[in-house]
Design a protein around this motif. Structure first.
Motif, PDB file in Angstrom:
ATOM      1  N   GLN A   1       4.909  -0.605  10.491  1.00  0.00           N
ATOM      2  CA  GLN A   1       6.310  -0.607  10.910  1.00  0.00           C
ATOM      3  C   GLN A   1       6.452  -1.010  12.371  1.00  0.00           C
ATOM      4  O   GLN A   1       7.336  -1.793  12.745  1.00  0.00           O
ATOM      5  CB  GLN A   1       6.917   0.780  10.683  1.00  0.00           C
ATOM      6  N   ALA A   2       5.561  -0.480  13.221  1.00  0.00           N
ATOM      7  CA  ALA A   2       5.606  -0.833  14.639  1.00  0.00           C
ATOM      8  C   ALA A   2       5.344  -2.323  14.842  1.00  0.00           C
ATOM      9  O   ALA A   2       5.973  -2.968  15.693  1.00  0.00           O
ATOM     10  CB  ALA A   2       4.578  -0.008  15.411  1.00  0.00           C
ATOM     11  N   ALA A   3       4.430  -2.880  14.056  1.00  0.00           N
ATOM     12  CA  ALA A   3       4.119  -4.303  14.172  1.00  0.00           C
ATOM     13  C   ALA A   3       5.318  -5.152  13.786  1.00  0.00           C
ATOM     14  O   ALA A   3       5.671  -6.122  14.483  1.00  0.00           O
ATOM     15  CB  ALA A   3       2.921  -4.643  13.289  1.00  0.00           C
ATOM     16  N   ARG A   4       5.956  -4.806  12.682  1.00  0.00           N
ATOM     17  CA  ARG A   4       7.103  -5.593  12.223  1.00  0.00           C
ATOM     18  C   ARG A   4       8.270  -5.464  13.195  1.00  0.00           C
ATOM     19  O   ARG A   4       9.014  -6.420  13.429  1.00  0.00           O
ATOM     20  CB  ARG A   4       7.492  -5.155  10.818  1.00  0.00           C
ATOM     21  N   THR A   5       8.446  -4.291  13.790  1.00  0.00           N
ATOM     22  CA  THR A   5       9.499  -4.096  14.784  1.00  0.00           C
ATOM     23  C   THR A   5       9.254  -4.967  16.012  1.00  0.00           C
ATOM     24  O   THR A   5      10.191  -5.499  16.621  1.00  0.00           O
ATOM     25  CB  THR A   5       9.574  -2.612  15.208  1.00  0.00           C
ATOM     26  N   ALA A   6       7.983  -5.130  16.365  1.00  0.00           N
ATOM     27  CA  ALA A   6       7.624  -5.947  17.531  1.00  0.00           C
ATOM     28  C   ALA A   6       7.652  -7.446  17.222  1.00  0.00           C
ATOM     29  O   ALA A   6       7.470  -8.258  18.129  1.00  0.00           O
ATOM     30  CB  ALA A   6       6.239  -5.549  18.036  1.00  0.00           C
ATOM     31  N   GLY A   7       7.833  -7.805  15.951  1.00  0.00           N
ATOM     32  CA  GLY A   7       7.845  -9.218  15.578  1.00  0.00           C
ATOM     33  C   GLY A   7       6.490  -9.764  15.197  1.00  0.00           C
ATOM     34  O   GLY A   7       6.308 -10.975  15.073  1.00  0.00           O
ATOM     35  N   ALA A   8       5.502  -8.876  15.005  1.00  0.00           N
ATOM     36  CA  ALA A   8       4.159  -9.304  14.613  1.00  0.00           C
ATOM     37  C   ALA A   8       4.055  -9.387  13.090  1.00  0.00           C
ATOM     38  O   ALA A   8       4.843  -8.782  12.358  1.00  0.00           O
ATOM     39  CB  ALA A   8       3.114  -8.330  15.149  1.00  0.00           C
ATOM     40  N   LYS A   9       3.082 -10.140  12.608  1.00  0.00           N
ATOM     41  CA  LYS A   9       2.802 -10.242  11.185  1.00  0.00           C
ATOM     42  C   LYS A   9       1.775  -9.186  10.791  1.00  0.00           C
ATOM     43  O   LYS A   9       0.962  -8.754  11.608  1.00  0.00           O
ATOM     44  CB  LYS A   9       2.251 -11.633  10.840  1.00  0.00           C
ATOM     45  N   VAL A  10       1.808  -8.792   9.507  1.00  0.00           N
ATOM     46  CA  VAL A  10       0.897  -7.766   9.012  1.00  0.00           C
ATOM     47  C   VAL A  10       0.168  -8.270   7.780  1.00  0.00           C
ATOM     48  O   VAL A  10       0.790  -8.755   6.833  1.00  0.00           O
ATOM     49  CB  VAL A  10       1.648  -6.465   8.658  1.00  0.00           C
ATOM     50  N   LEU A  11      -1.159  -8.166   7.816  1.00  0.00           N
ATOM     51  CA  LEU A  11      -2.008  -8.455   6.660  1.00  0.00           C
ATOM     52  C   LEU A  11      -2.707  -7.162   6.281  1.00  0.00           C
ATOM     53  O   LEU A  11      -3.366  -6.548   7.113  1.00  0.00           O
ATOM     54  CB  LEU A  11      -3.041  -9.536   7.014  1.00  0.00           C
ATOM     55  N   CYS A  12      -2.542  -6.738   5.035  1.00  0.00           N
ATOM     56  CA  CYS A  12      -3.175  -5.499   4.565  1.00  0.00           C
ATOM     57  C   CYS A  12      -4.216  -5.821   3.508  1.00  0.00           C
ATOM     58  O   CYS A  12      -3.942  -6.549   2.549  1.00  0.00           O
ATOM     59  CB  CYS A  12      -2.126  -4.550   3.993  1.00  0.00           C
ATOM     60  N   ILE A  13      -5.421  -5.282   3.687  1.00  0.00           N
ATOM     61  CA  ILE A  13      -6.515  -5.448   2.731  1.00  0.00           C
ATOM     62  C   ILE A  13      -6.852  -4.069   2.175  1.00  0.00           C
ATOM     63  O   ILE A  13      -7.255  -3.175   2.921  1.00  0.00           O
ATOM     64  CB  ILE A  13      -7.747  -6.081   3.403  1.00  0.00           C
TER      65      ILE A  13
END
Length: 281
Positions: free
Chosen positions: A206-218
């Motif tokens: 959530q913090a990453a998306r709020t900052a405008g970063a992309k998220v990859l989950c494995i």
């Protein structure tokens, strides 16, 4: 009147006790607790002095910490943490020795897991992830406890294969909360969540998306995953065989092989996209 004897209630898992007690810890105890939860610092593998040195607290803090968790001594806490280290509660060396498959059977299962994991990723998705890795100013690789080694592996690959500014979350001497303010637009956060339900993963996503970063989950096929831009599920089927009508499984310690292969495939693809020579590293 005769009394019926009762078996003692099973002890609460070590890491569950730590999470439950977080609000009651002093600042130094909370620092120790967060580092134990966030990093692969299982007390089963460290003496009290070693744990104190690794986490930057005093021996007295470690003693107060385990007593606040309800343990009489550090050795008692260490024994409980060791029992929590395998799904059955049986020490790993005993579990594996009793039900160990042959090396050829293990190798066959590993090959099947790797092939199934990589084959499920469409080429456009692999291209998009490789592009994101190349374009991201910073890559944050996060893995808690048993996933920490996977995050470390990816960071090493990105630094040496792509020359990226890649960071481990959390790195030694810091907590996850220390890293969150450094997230920025266009960064990439890679979360490793195999056999993990830690709520911190969702907080970081959530913090990453709020900052405008992309998220990859494995993660694996069964675990709940946080919201992400790309979700890759690894096949982690353990080798099993029937013994006396019951299925006997190899513990999940072997489950990271497909994820490791995925790390290599993704990094190799990203390097090819950046037109740099890639060597097996």
């Amino acid at each position: 009147m005769a009394t019926t004897s009762r078996s003692p209630a099973p002890a609460a898992p070590f890491f569950a006790r730590v999470r439950q007690a977080l609000p009651d810890f002093s600042p130094t105890e909370r620092k120790l607790a967060q580092m134990v939860l966030d990093q692969p610092l299982n007390p089963a593998g460290y003496s009290a002095s070693e744990l104190a040195q690794l986490t930057g607290v005093s021996n007295a803090t470690v003693t107060r910490f385990v007593r606040r968790l309800g343990f009489e001594s550090y050795d008692e806490a260490r024994r409980q943490a060791r029992l929590d280290s395998t799904p059955s509660g049986v020490p790993l060396s005993v579990h594996v020795a009793e039900h160990a498959p042959t090396p050829m059977q293990l190798w066959q299962q590993v090959q099947e897991n790797v092939a199934a994991t990589v084959a499920q990723i469409p080429a456009p998705v692999m291209d998009a992830m490789a592009s994101a890795l190349n374009q991201a100013p910073q890559v944050f690789c996060m893995g808690l406890q048993q996933n920490h080694s996977l995050a470390t592996h990816l960071r090493w690959q990105l630094r040496h294969g792509l020359g990226k500014r890649a960071f481990l979350v959390p790195d030694l001497g810091e907590t996850v909360q220390d890293v969150l303010p450094r997230l920025d637009t266009h960064d990439l956060v890679v979360l490793f969540a195999l056999h993990s339900t830690d709520p911190l993963l969702g907080e970081v996503a959530q913090a990453a998306r709020t900052a405008g970063a992309k998220v990859l989950c494995i993660t694996d096929l069964a675990s709940t995953a946080p919201a992400s831009d790309w979700l890759l599920r690894c096949h982690t089927s353990a080798y099993s065989r029937n013994q006396g009508g019951a299925e006997r499984h190899v513990p999940p310690v072997f489950d990271t092989t497909a994820a490791s292969a995925l790390i290599y495939s993704l990094t190799a693809h990203a390097v090819q996209w950046s037109n740099q020579p890639f060597e097996l590293i």
